[in-house]
Design an enzyme around this catalytic site. Structure first.
Site, PDB file in Angstrom:
ATOM      1  N   CYS A 112       0.825  -1.209   0.000  1.00 45.69           N
ATOM      2  CA  CYS A 112       0.000   0.000   0.000  1.00 45.69           C
ATOM      3  C   CYS A 112       0.861   1.262   0.000  1.00 45.69           C
ATOM      4  O   CYS A 112       1.552   1.543  -0.958  1.00 45.69           O
ATOM      5  CB  CYS A 112      -0.964  -0.055   1.182  1.00 45.69           C
ATOM      6  N   HIS A 113       0.843   2.032   1.080  1.00 45.54           N
ATOM      7  CA  HIS A 113       1.658   3.235   1.200  1.00 45.54           C
ATOM      8  C   HIS A 113       3.029   2.939   1.808  1.00 45.54           C
ATOM      9  O   HIS A 113       3.868   3.830   1.919  1.00 45.54           O
ATOM     10  CB  HIS A 113       0.938   4.292   2.047  1.00 45.54           C
ATOM     11  N   GLY A 114       3.287   1.683   2.200  1.00 45.54           N
ATOM     12  CA  GLY A 114       4.576   1.293   2.768  1.00 45.54           C
ATOM     13  C   GLY A 114       5.776   1.641   1.901  1.00 45.54           C
ATOM     14  O   GLY A 114       6.836   1.988   2.430  1.00 45.54           O
TER      15      GLY A 114
END
Length: 187
Positions: A112-114
Site C-alpha cells: 500500500c503506502h509502505g
C-alpha cells in the site's frame, strides 16, 4: 525454497495509523510459517491501527522502539495506511532502520503506502514495484518503475497495492523470506 521460517527474525515497522489488516495479516502468515515477528515503532507501548484510514481499529502492542539494533532482524515488513508511513518517513531513525535492510541485502515486503519508506531509503531506483496508485509519481520520480499488479517481486523486494492483494502478498513474502533463510543456511 522453504515456507518454514523457523528461527527467522522479522521486524514490522509501523506506528499510529497503520492499516490494521496490513499489519495483522502478514504477522499472522509469518508466525504461521514459524517466524519470530516483532513490531518496531517510534515509541513503546501500543500503536493505534485503523480500518480504511478512518475508523480506529485495534491497539497493537509494540515490541521495540527504534533504539533496537536492526542487525537483530533478518527481514522487514512495511505495512501501509496513509498516516503510518507518512509519520515514519519524517523520522531519521525510521529511515535509517529501513536503510539497514537495503544496505545489507535483507528482504523487504511493503504494501500500500509502505513503499514511501523505500523511497526515503533510496531503495527504488531501477526497481520495478507496485503500491497504492497515489504513490506512482513518487516512485517514478525516485527512479522506480511502477506497475499496476497485485504483487510484484524484484530481487529482495516484494510489493503490493492494497488489502485485497494480501493473500498473494503474504504468499510471495513468505516465499522470499524462505529463500533468503535457505541461502543463509547454505552460505
Amino acid at each position: 525454497m522453504s515456507t518454514d521460517l523457523e528461527g527467522l527474525q522479522v521486524a514490522i515497522l509501523a506506528t499510529d495509523g497503520v492499516e490494521q489488516v496490513e499489519i495483522l495479516e502478514p504477522m499472522k502468515a509469518l508466525r504461521g510459517a514459524g517466524a519470530d515477528v516483532k513490531v518496531v515503532s517510534l515509541k513503546t507501548g501500543t500503536i493505534q491501527a485503523m480500518n480504511n484510514d478512518v475508523e480506529p481499529g485495534e491497539r497493537i502492542t509494540v515490541d521495540a522502539d527504534l533504539s533496537v539494533d536492526p542487525e537483530l532482524f533478518d527481514a522487514l515488513v512495511l505495512p501501509g495506511g496513509t498516516t503510518n508511513p507518512d509519520k515514519l518517513r519524517v523520522s531519521e531513525d525510521a529511515v535509517d532502520f529501513v536503510q539497514h535492510f537495503v544496505d545489507n541485502d535483507k528482504p523487504i515486503a511493503a504494501i500500500c503506502h509502505g513503499p514511501w519508506m523505500l523511497i526515503e531509503a533510496d531503495a527504488v531506483d531501477g526497481v520495478q514495484l507496485t503500491s497504492w496508485p497515489s504513490l506512482r509519481t513518487d516512485i517514478e520520480n525516485a527512479g522506480g518503475e511502477w506497475v499496476d499488479e497485485p504483487c510484484v517481486r524484484d530481487g529482495l523486494l516484494v510489493t503490493s497495492r492494497k488489502p485485497a492483494d494480501l493473500p498473494e502478498f503474504c504468499r510471495q513474502m513468505i516465499e522470499l523470506f524462505g529463500e533468503d533463510a535457505d541461502e543463509d543456511e547454505e552460505g
